[in-house]
Design an enzyme around this catalytic site. Structure first.
Site, PDB file in Angstrom:
ATOM      1  N   HIS A  71       1.027  -1.394  -0.163  1.00  0.00           N
ATOM      2  CA  HIS A  71      -0.139   0.152   0.336  1.00  0.00           C
ATOM      3  C   HIS A  71       0.979   1.129  -0.013  1.00  0.00           C
ATOM      4  O   HIS A  71       0.983   1.952   1.149  1.00  0.00           O
ATOM      5  CB  HIS A  71      -0.884  -0.039   1.547  1.00  0.00           C
ATOM      6  CG  HIS A  71      -1.713   1.121   1.358  1.00  0.00           C
ATOM      7  ND1 HIS A  71      -2.729   1.258   1.559  1.00  0.00           N
ATOM      8  CD2 HIS A  71      -1.767   1.880   0.448  1.00  0.00           C
ATOM      9  CE1 HIS A  71      -3.617   2.283   1.520  1.00  0.00           C
ATOM     10  NE2 HIS A  71      -2.923   2.735   1.477  1.00  0.00           N
ATOM     11  N   HIS A  73       1.188   5.021  -2.386  1.00  0.00           N
ATOM     12  CA  HIS A  73       0.857   5.803  -3.812  1.00  0.00           C
ATOM     13  C   HIS A  73       2.227   6.509  -3.883  1.00  0.00           C
ATOM     14  O   HIS A  73       2.886   7.426  -3.460  1.00  0.00           O
ATOM     15  CB  HIS A  73       0.343   6.861  -2.881  1.00  0.00           C
ATOM     16  CG  HIS A  73      -0.939   6.641  -1.827  1.00  0.00           C
ATOM     17  ND1 HIS A  73      -2.721   6.922  -2.307  1.00  0.00           N
ATOM     18  CD2 HIS A  73      -1.512   6.456  -0.670  1.00  0.00           C
ATOM     19  CE1 HIS A  73      -3.200   6.246  -1.720  1.00  0.00           C
ATOM     20  NE2 HIS A  73      -2.628   6.084  -1.085  1.00  0.00           N
ATOM     21  N   LEU A  74       2.472   6.295  -5.086  1.00  0.00           N
ATOM     22  CA  LEU A  74       3.573   7.032  -6.172  1.00  0.00           C
ATOM     23  C   LEU A  74       3.188   8.117  -6.336  1.00  0.00           C
ATOM     24  O   LEU A  74       3.676   8.912  -7.476  1.00  0.00           O
ATOM     25  CB  LEU A  74       4.010   6.085  -6.870  1.00  0.00           C
ATOM     26  CG  LEU A  74       4.604   4.752  -6.563  1.00  0.00           C
ATOM     27  CD1 LEU A  74       5.064   3.430  -7.027  1.00  0.00           C
ATOM     28  CD2 LEU A  74       5.909   5.027  -4.636  1.00  0.00           C
ATOM     29  N   ASN A 105      -4.774   5.950  -6.497  1.00  0.00           N
ATOM     30  CA  ASN A 105      -5.731   7.647  -6.799  1.00  0.00           C
ATOM     31  C   ASN A 105      -4.691   8.574  -7.122  1.00  0.00           C
ATOM     32  O   ASN A 105      -4.454   9.988  -6.704  1.00  0.00           O
ATOM     33  CB  ASN A 105      -6.250   8.188  -5.576  1.00  0.00           C
ATOM     34  CG  ASN A 105      -4.814   7.789  -4.420  1.00  0.00           C
ATOM     35  OD1 ASN A 105      -4.197   7.203  -4.926  1.00  0.00           O
ATOM     36  ND2 ASN A 105      -4.628   8.871  -3.279  1.00  0.00           N
ATOM     37  N   HIS A 190     -10.495   0.950   1.949  1.00  0.00           N
ATOM     38  CA  HIS A 190     -10.272   2.009   2.637  1.00  0.00           C
ATOM     39  C   HIS A 190     -11.729   2.292   3.419  1.00  0.00           C
ATOM     40  O   HIS A 190     -12.363   2.379   2.930  1.00  0.00           O
ATOM     41  CB  HIS A 190      -9.285   2.731   1.590  1.00  0.00           C
ATOM     42  CG  HIS A 190     -10.104   4.650   2.935  1.00  0.00           C
ATOM     43  ND1 HIS A 190      -8.939   4.896   2.612  1.00  0.00           N
ATOM     44  CD2 HIS A 190     -11.000   5.153   3.543  1.00  0.00           C
ATOM     45  CE1 HIS A 190      -8.877   6.151   3.430  1.00  0.00           C
ATOM     46  NE2 HIS A 190     -10.148   6.710   3.791  1.00  0.00           N
ATOM     47  N   HIS A 243      -5.072  -0.187   6.541  1.00  0.00           N
ATOM     48  CA  HIS A 243      -4.334   0.675   7.319  1.00  0.00           C
ATOM     49  C   HIS A 243      -5.365   0.299   8.265  1.00  0.00           C
ATOM     50  O   HIS A 243      -5.962   1.775   8.635  1.00  0.00           O
ATOM     51  CB  HIS A 243      -3.905   2.215   7.455  1.00  0.00           C
ATOM     52  CG  HIS A 243      -5.196   2.622   5.453  1.00  0.00           C
ATOM     53  ND1 HIS A 243      -6.748   2.638   6.376  1.00  0.00           N
ATOM     54  CD2 HIS A 243      -5.143   3.115   4.588  1.00  0.00           C
ATOM     55  CE1 HIS A 243      -7.130   3.198   5.150  1.00  0.00           C
ATOM     56  NE2 HIS A 243      -6.235   3.648   4.327  1.00  0.00           N
ATOM     57  N   ASP A 316       1.417   2.670   3.863  1.00  0.00           N
ATOM     58  CA  ASP A 316       0.637   3.888   2.763  1.00  0.00           C
ATOM     59  C   ASP A 316       1.275   5.625   2.891  1.00  0.00           C
ATOM     60  O   ASP A 316       1.257   6.169   3.262  1.00  0.00           O
ATOM     61  CB  ASP A 316      -0.171   4.187   4.042  1.00  0.00           C
ATOM     62  CG  ASP A 316      -1.748   4.571   3.573  1.00  0.00           C
ATOM     63  OD1 ASP A 316      -1.720   5.112   2.149  1.00  0.00           O
ATOM     64  OD2 ASP A 316      -2.585   5.101   3.977  1.00  0.00           O
ATOM     65  N   HIS A 320       3.216  14.814  -0.293  1.00  0.00           N
ATOM     66  CA  HIS A 320       2.428  15.792  -0.450  1.00  0.00           C
ATOM     67  C   HIS A 320       3.620  16.761  -0.002  1.00  0.00           C
ATOM     68  O   HIS A 320       4.569  16.990   0.753  1.00  0.00           O
ATOM     69  CB  HIS A 320       1.097  15.909   0.207  1.00  0.00           C
ATOM     70  CG  HIS A 320       0.617  15.368   0.796  1.00  0.00           C
ATOM     71  ND1 HIS A 320      -0.482  15.087  -0.531  1.00  0.00           N
ATOM     72  CD2 HIS A 320      -0.312  14.135   1.616  1.00  0.00           C
ATOM     73  CE1 HIS A 320      -1.714  13.975  -0.544  1.00  0.00           C
ATOM     74  NE2 HIS A 320      -1.564  13.462   0.987  1.00  0.00           N
TER      75      HIS A 320
HETATM   76 ZN   LIG Z   1      -6.637   4.693   2.790  1.00  0.00          ZN
HETATM   77 ZN   LIG Z   2      -3.543   4.918   1.025  1.00  0.00          ZN
END
Ligand SMILES: [Zn+2]
Ligand SMILES: [Zn+2]
Length: 447
Positions: A71, A73-74, A105, A190, A243, A316, A320
């Protein structure tokens, strides 16, 4: 002529799933582990006089299989100011990861086969860390129409998730789980009831309320988990809960497993060591979804990781930019990066703290996550591709925000002094040392 690598001098080889735990040496032939041997054992007979043998002197370090994060986010495509596949996989490598599952996402959403092909191309260009795309469940993560599940699975999706959002529509969720059950693919939810979350930014508790901030109650997560378990049971589907952050969600997963249901869960490093009080005392880098909870939740999560109810640590990793995180608790986006600090924070705070055995930590980063996604894990075993970490359990090192390899710096552990840093990795036939040091000495002999 074969190329061999002979790994010597490790304090301990540790791969609980393969039954490897103790001093030993490795012989690697053309990037595949050939022999796991006792210290000082003679070379395998397969080593021929003309072969090249590189000796990797491990200088008293722990050697483990490389890690797997199911899990992350790239951010690419669409969020390149926060992370790219190149910077994200570099961050993964620094943290000891050989394989990561990237969430859908992005902009555009990963909801069509060509998007998976695009990520595959970028990952192949970036290097040796393997990137698997998780497909969206619903088009554009809008929760209104399912993606073409079959086409996405055929394109290589490693699972399905509307991560960041919850597939709240019960009819659609049921339809997705029914298809997933019949085709034996994994739904990764999620779990968050957004009606209960409302405008919440941190966990609902006294310390958050005193700061005048809107809270996110535990029920937001607990109810969603319970609903999804109910639907997964009805549709005979494998359900993975992303998560997990509350004692109640842990309980629900444990009860489902006791009934024999194929329900799994993951937990992040930050939920295992931080609380809402830390968030209030620090700032928006401590704002994530689900929010940091309370000590009783942390204790339940650590216990569940120790006893295997939660089978995987997943970071996760949610980059940002500083600019976006500077917006204060209300405005800043949710999320923290995590791959580079996952092992050191959990080693220092839980293993050295006496609440989690080292074997469980290594398992939850290797065979544990791979069992959830049904992948062959990196292993220390004959026949396995050489994907190995060298980890320094002794030398303390500070978490320095600006020194992180990730393009973003939203790390809630900066300033801490930790032990357990991965200092080298062998992946794709190349040994790389981290932090500019040379903790692993290479000698070449042979021919
Ligand atoms: Zn999530
Ligand atoms: Zn996530």
């Amino acid at each position: 002529m074969a190329r061999w690598q002979h790994v010597i001098g490790a304090s301990r080889l540790l791969d609980p799933a393969s039954g490897v735990d103790g001093p030993g040496e490795l012989w690697i032939r053309n990037d595949v582990i050939h022999t796991v041997s006792a210290v000082g054992a003679p070379p395998p007979e397969a080593v021929l006089p003309d072969d090249v043998v590189e000796v990797i002197d491990s200088a008293g370090l722990l050697v483990t299989p490389m890690f797997v994060d199911i899990h992350v986010h790239l951010r690419e495509p669409g969020g390149e100011e926060h992370e790219t596949i190149r910077s994200g996989t570099a961050s993964a490598l620094r943290g000891g990861y050989a394989l990561v599952y990237t969430m859908p996402n992005t902009k555009p959403t990963c909801d069509a086969p060509e998007r998976i092909a695009h990520v595959d191309r970028l990952a192949a260009e970036a290097g040796d860390v393997e990137v698997v795309s998780v497909s969206a469940l619903s088009r554009g993560l809008q929760g209104e129409a399912l993606v073409d599940l079959e086409a996405m699975a055929a394109a290589g999706a490693g699972g399905f998730s509307d991560d960041g959002a919850w597939l709240a529509d019960e009819r659609l969720a049921r339809e997705a789980l029914r298809w997933a059950g019949r085709n034996d693919v994994l739904v990764m939810q999620h779990c968050e009831d957004f009606q209960m979350t409302g405008p919440g930014v941190l966990h609902e508790c006294d310390c958050v309320q005193r700061r005048g901030l809107p809270g996110i109650p535990r029920e937001s997560e607990d109810r969603a988990v319970e609903r999804d378990i109910r639907l997964a049971e009805a549709e005979n589907a494998r359900l993975h809960v992303c998560h997990v952050s509350t004692a109640g969600a842990v309980d629900a997963i444990r009860r489902a497993q006791e009934r024999g249901l194929p329900v799994t869960g993951e937990v992040t490093p930050h939920h295992l060591v931080l609380t809402a009080e830390d968030a209030v005392a620090n700032g928006p880098d401590w704002k994530m979804k689900p929010p940091l909870r309370e000590q009783e939740d942390v204790d339940a999560l650590v216990q569940a990781l120790a006893d295997g109810t939660l089978g995987a640590v997943a970071t996760d990793h949610a980059p940002h930019s500083d600019e976006r995180k500077a917006g204060g608790f209300i405005e800043a986006p949710f999320g923290a990066i995590g791959m580079e600090t996952a092992f050191p924070i959990l080693f220092t705070q839980l293993v050295e703290g006496g609440t989690l055995p080292l074997e469980r930590l290594v398992d939850s980063l290797t065979a544990g996550p791979c069992a959830i996604v049904r992948r062959e894990p990196p292993r220390i075993a004959p026949g396995a591709p050489a994907r190995l970490n060298w980890i320094d359990l002794e030398t303390p090192r500070n978490v320095e925000r600006e020194a992180l390899v990730s393009r973003s710096h939203n790390c809630p552990f900066h300033g801490l002094t930790l032990r357990g840093w991965p200092v080298a990795a062998l992946l794709g036939g190349t040994l790389r040392t981290h932090f500019g040091g040379e903790p692993v000495r290479i000698r070449t002999n042979g021919a």
